[in-house]
Motif scaffolding. Structure first.
Motif, PDB file in Angstrom:
ATOM      1  N   ASP A  21       0.805  -1.216   0.000  1.00  0.00           N
ATOM      2  CA  ASP A  21       0.000   0.000   0.000  1.00  0.00           C
ATOM      3  C   ASP A  21       0.841   1.272   0.000  1.00  0.00           C
ATOM      4  O   ASP A  21       0.393   2.297  -0.506  1.00  0.00           O
ATOM      5  CB  ASP A  21      -0.919   0.005   1.228  1.00  0.00           C
ATOM      6  N   PHE A  24       1.300   3.833  -3.004  1.00  0.00           N
ATOM      7  CA  PHE A  24       0.251   3.609  -3.996  1.00  0.00           C
ATOM      8  C   PHE A  24      -0.599   4.861  -4.170  1.00  0.00           C
ATOM      9  O   PHE A  24      -0.968   5.222  -5.294  1.00  0.00           O
ATOM     10  CB  PHE A  24      -0.619   2.433  -3.585  1.00  0.00           C
ATOM     11  N   ASP A  25      -0.905   5.557  -3.062  1.00  0.00           N
ATOM     12  CA  ASP A  25      -1.688   6.795  -3.139  1.00  0.00           C
ATOM     13  C   ASP A  25      -0.936   7.856  -3.926  1.00  0.00           C
ATOM     14  O   ASP A  25      -1.524   8.603  -4.711  1.00  0.00           O
ATOM     15  CB  ASP A  25      -2.023   7.298  -1.739  1.00  0.00           C
ATOM     16  N   ASP A  26       0.403   7.937  -3.706  1.00  0.00           N
ATOM     17  CA  ASP A  26       1.203   8.904  -4.465  1.00  0.00           C
ATOM     18  C   ASP A  26       1.169   8.593  -5.944  1.00  0.00           C
ATOM     19  O   ASP A  26       1.108   9.501  -6.785  1.00  0.00           O
ATOM     20  CB  ASP A  26       2.655   8.895  -3.975  1.00  0.00           C
ATOM     21  N   LEU A  28      -1.216   7.150  -7.633  1.00  0.00           N
ATOM     22  CA  LEU A  28      -2.513   7.558  -8.172  1.00  0.00           C
ATOM     23  C   LEU A  28      -2.590   9.072  -8.329  1.00  0.00           C
ATOM     24  O   LEU A  28      -3.144   9.584  -9.302  1.00  0.00           O
ATOM     25  CB  LEU A  28      -3.633   7.072  -7.246  1.00  0.00           C
ATOM     26  N   GLN A  29      -2.021   9.812  -7.355  1.00  0.00           N
ATOM     27  CA  GLN A  29      -2.039  11.262  -7.423  1.00  0.00           C
ATOM     28  C   GLN A  29      -1.259  11.768  -8.626  1.00  0.00           C
ATOM     29  O   GLN A  29      -1.706  12.644  -9.367  1.00  0.00           O
ATOM     30  CB  GLN A  29      -1.473  11.852  -6.138  1.00  0.00           C
ATOM     31  N   ASN A  52     -10.632  12.893 -11.866  1.00  0.00           N
ATOM     32  CA  ASN A  52     -10.332  11.802 -10.943  1.00  0.00           C
ATOM     33  C   ASN A  52     -10.112  10.508 -11.717  1.00  0.00           C
ATOM     34  O   ASN A  52     -10.644  10.326 -12.821  1.00  0.00           O
ATOM     35  CB  ASN A  52     -11.484  11.629  -9.948  1.00  0.00           C
ATOM     36  N   VAL A  54     -10.188   6.302 -10.879  1.00  0.00           N
ATOM     37  CA  VAL A  54     -10.573   5.299  -9.889  1.00  0.00           C
ATOM     38  C   VAL A  54     -10.199   3.922 -10.412  1.00  0.00           C
ATOM     39  O   VAL A  54     -10.539   3.566 -11.545  1.00  0.00           O
ATOM     40  CB  VAL A  54     -12.084   5.350  -9.582  1.00  0.00           C
ATOM     41  N   GLU A  56     -10.532  -0.158  -9.611  1.00  0.00           N
ATOM     42  CA  GLU A  56     -11.291  -1.129  -8.843  1.00  0.00           C
ATOM     43  C   GLU A  56     -10.712  -2.518  -9.080  1.00  0.00           C
ATOM     44  O   GLU A  56     -10.383  -2.877 -10.206  1.00  0.00           O
ATOM     45  CB  GLU A  56     -12.768  -1.111  -9.240  1.00  0.00           C
TER      46      GLU A  56
END
Length: 226
Positions: A21, A24-26, A28-29, A52, A54, A56
């Motif tokens: 994890d 992973f947010d970075d 996506l950003q 945005n 997304v 899934e």
């Protein structure tokens, strides 16, 4: 006089990490920022900007074993289960030895290969159905002799205080990691002797016919008499 054009922002590198994890947010950003810039003003009709992104993932469903009873299950060597059948047909082991081993193997504590049974508890456990039917029952002295034979076969070891160590190369209740930890502990206890428990599996007379990774029985006999 015209002003210098704004410096273009280079994509940031995401540091390598062992966590699934972390970072992973970075990622996506950064992906959203890059996609947003690439589409900004890219459509002269409406000038819409990507807002945005997304992702899934489909849930990963794992199947579980469907085993009878509520005592869990163990992993057994296919070679050894066939050996048990061969030994029984050849009358190379007694019924009591087979029954005592199977009873102990089915009662081992998870991840240890150890069964916490006194000889009387093994006797009582084996006699449970026979007592209900009024049939012939096994005696404690017979259980004692069977355990001594199983120790000689290196199928079990007696640890004292009602504890029996199962040969976890034959039968094990637990994960592979736990099994290797038990094997390493046993190796240290026996000074890493390749012929000590839990290796050199008997009965000895069958070691030539069935490849156990040890010297054939014939060669052992010749070394003793030659």
């Amino acid at each position: 006089m015209t002003s210098d054009p704004p410096a273009r922002r280079r994509p940031r590198a995401v540091a390598a990490t062992t966590s699934d994890d972390a970072g992973f947010d970075d990622l996506l950003q950064i992906l959203g920022e890059q996609l947003g810039r690439s589409t900004q003003g890219g459509d002269p009709r409406n000038g819409r900007k990507l807002k945005n992104v997304v992702l899934e993932y489909e849930a990963h469903h794992t199947a579980v074993h469907d085993m009878a009873g509520n005592a869990g299950y163990s992993l057994a060597s296919n070679w050894f289960t066939q050996l048990l059948a061969q030994l029984a047909v050849a009358n190379s082991i007694t019924k009591s030895q087979l029954c005592v081993f199977l009873y102990v193997a089915g009662g081992q504590e998870r991840g240890t290969g150890i069964a916490q049974y006194t000889q009387q508890e093994i006797t009582d456990g084996l006699n449970k159905l026979a007592a209900q039917k009024g049939g012939k029952m096994i005696t404690r002295s017979t259980v004692n002799r069977a355990i001594k034979a199983l120790v000689g076969y290196k199928w079990v070891e007696q640890l004292g205080n009602g504890r029996v160590q199962l040969n976890v190369r034959l039968w094990f209740h637990g994960t592979s990691t736990a099994q290797h930890q038990v094997l390493e502990h046993l190796a240290v206890q026996h000074d890493h002797d390749p012929e000590a428990f839990p290796h050199g599996i008997g009965p000895e007379a069958h070691q030539e016919e069935l490849d156990l990774g040890v010297a054939p029985y014939r060669d052992q006999r010749e070394r003793r008499t030659g």
